[in-house]
Design an enzyme around this catalytic site. Structure first.
Site, PDB file in Angstrom:
ATOM      1  N   SER A   1       0.852  -1.197   0.000  1.00  0.00           N
ATOM      2  CA  SER A   1       0.000   0.000   0.000  1.00  0.00           C
ATOM      3  C   SER A   1       0.881   1.239   0.000  1.00  0.00           C
ATOM      4  O   SER A   1       2.079   1.163   0.300  1.00  0.00           O
ATOM      5  CB  SER A   1      -0.886  -0.025   1.255  1.00  0.00           C
ATOM      6  OG  SER A   1      -1.530   1.217   1.431  1.00  0.00           O
TER       7      SER A   1
ATOM      8  N   TYR B   1      -1.719  -0.407  10.432  1.00  0.00           N
ATOM      9  CA  TYR B   1      -1.899  -0.785   9.020  1.00  0.00           C
ATOM     10  C   TYR B   1      -0.687  -0.343   8.213  1.00  0.00           C
ATOM     11  O   TYR B   1      -0.203  -1.072   7.343  1.00  0.00           O
ATOM     12  CB  TYR B   1      -3.190  -0.158   8.497  1.00  0.00           C
ATOM     13  CG  TYR B   1      -3.608  -0.586   7.115  1.00  0.00           C
ATOM     14  CD1 TYR B   1      -3.581  -1.918   6.719  1.00  0.00           C
ATOM     15  CD2 TYR B   1      -4.070   0.358   6.192  1.00  0.00           C
ATOM     16  CE1 TYR B   1      -3.986  -2.295   5.441  1.00  0.00           C
ATOM     17  CE2 TYR B   1      -4.481  -0.017   4.915  1.00  0.00           C
ATOM     18  CZ  TYR B   1      -4.439  -1.338   4.547  1.00  0.00           C
ATOM     19  OH  TYR B   1      -4.845  -1.713   3.277  1.00  0.00           O
TER      20      TYR B   1
END
Ligand code: NAD
Length: 284
Positions: A167, A180
């Site tokens: 990501s 995350y």
């Protein structure tokens, strides 16, 4: 049918896609099936995996949904046994299961005086370690365990590869989501580790790092009902040199490229940003 930017020949390949009950990985599964692969859609949400597989079948391609918890080795092994009987051994593993959790998300972007003693909001100081653990496990162990289970199928074969999903937050963490961000940084790092580890065995291991996409799930966060952008959208677009969100379909080209041996035979250990320039831009 999904519009593919180009096709690669995956006939004769068995592709295993985790998280395929979800938005992006059901699309990737469909793209691989349209390129000729027999696709196993794995998800903890068995119903969603099966429904997505049936949609692929209804378009004339080969897919089947399986229940699988990527955090439990026995569950992955059980899915592998079914897949071996249905399609054969795995050639392509797309580790897609992952995501964030509200328990690992702070309410504010910046610390403000007095926040340390507030119990009414989630601050860095009262973040639930169990929530942080959940996010690290889902993203990191949720990639490691299926790789332990499916990579043995690939050993000794010629044209096999693994694709992970990193990501933007792996390069520079995004505010509010420390777990995350850290977990996806670990995925990028692990992608390189696996690429080196399996280099002599012929398994290529790469990742994509999607940028900011608009989907039905996040549209309400990004745009007001009248279509005007929210403050969050303004910030994202200011950090994106191409000054727009990506469409999920714009990830497909990178996925097919990295999984295709003729296209990417000398490519391993790469994390490909697909982000409109976000990761390249310092903001100045
Ligand atoms: P999604 O929530 O639509 O799909 C995730 C799927 O994973 C769900 O179907 C869920 O049931 C499944 N899952 C959750 N826990 C599982 C478990 N223990 N075992 C098996 N399956 C499990 O998410 P998405 O947006 O399609 O994201 C897919 C991947 O892409 C994730 O790794 C995510 O972190 C990554 N990603 C997404 C974006 C984005 O903008 N959507 C951006 C960057 C990275």
């Amino acid at each position: 049918m999904l519009q593919l930017p180009f096709t690669v020949d995956l006939h004769g390949k068995v592709a295993v896609v985790t998280g395929a009950g979800g938005v992006l990985c059901s699309m990737f599964a469909r793209a691989l099936a349209q390129c000729g692969a027999q696709v196993a859609l794995l998800d903890i949400n068995e119903e969603a995996a099966k429904k997505n597989a049936e949609e692929i079948n209804s378009e004339g391609f080969t897919a089947k949904g399986y229940a699988c918890n990527v955090l439990e080795k026995a569950s992955c092994e059980a899915a592998r046994e079914h897949i071996r009987l249905d399609f054969g051994t795995c050639d392509i593993l797309l580790n897609g299961a992952g995501g964030n959790n509200p328990r690992a998300t702070t309410d504010k972007e910046y610390y403000e005086p007095g926040d340390i003693s507030r119990e009414d909001i989630k601050t860095f100081f009262n973040l639930d370690p169990a929530g942080v653990e959940f996010v690290f496990n889902l993203n990191f162990l949720g990639t490691l365990i299926p790789t332990q289970v499916f990579a043995p199928d690939m050993l000794g074969k010629e044209d096999v590869s693994i694709l992970n999903i990193s990501s933007m937050n792996a390069y520079t963490p995004l505010t509010k989501i420390p777990a995350y961000s850290g977990a996806k940084a670990a995925i990028s790092n692990f992608t390189q580790w696996l690429a080196v580890h399996f280099a002599d065995s012929g398994i290529r291991v790469n990742a994509i790092a999607p940028g900011f996409l608009v989907s039905n799930q996040n549209r309400a966060l990004l745009f007001h009902e009248d279509g005007s952008p929210t403050p969050r959208t303004d910030k994202i677009l200011a950090g994106t040199p191409m000054k727009r969100f990506g469409d999920a379909e714009e990830l497909i080209g990178g996925v097919l490229f990295l999984l295709s041996k003729p296209a990417a035979s000398f490519v391993t250990g790469v994390v490909l940003p697909i982000d409109g320039g976000f990761s390249a831009y310092s903001g100045v």
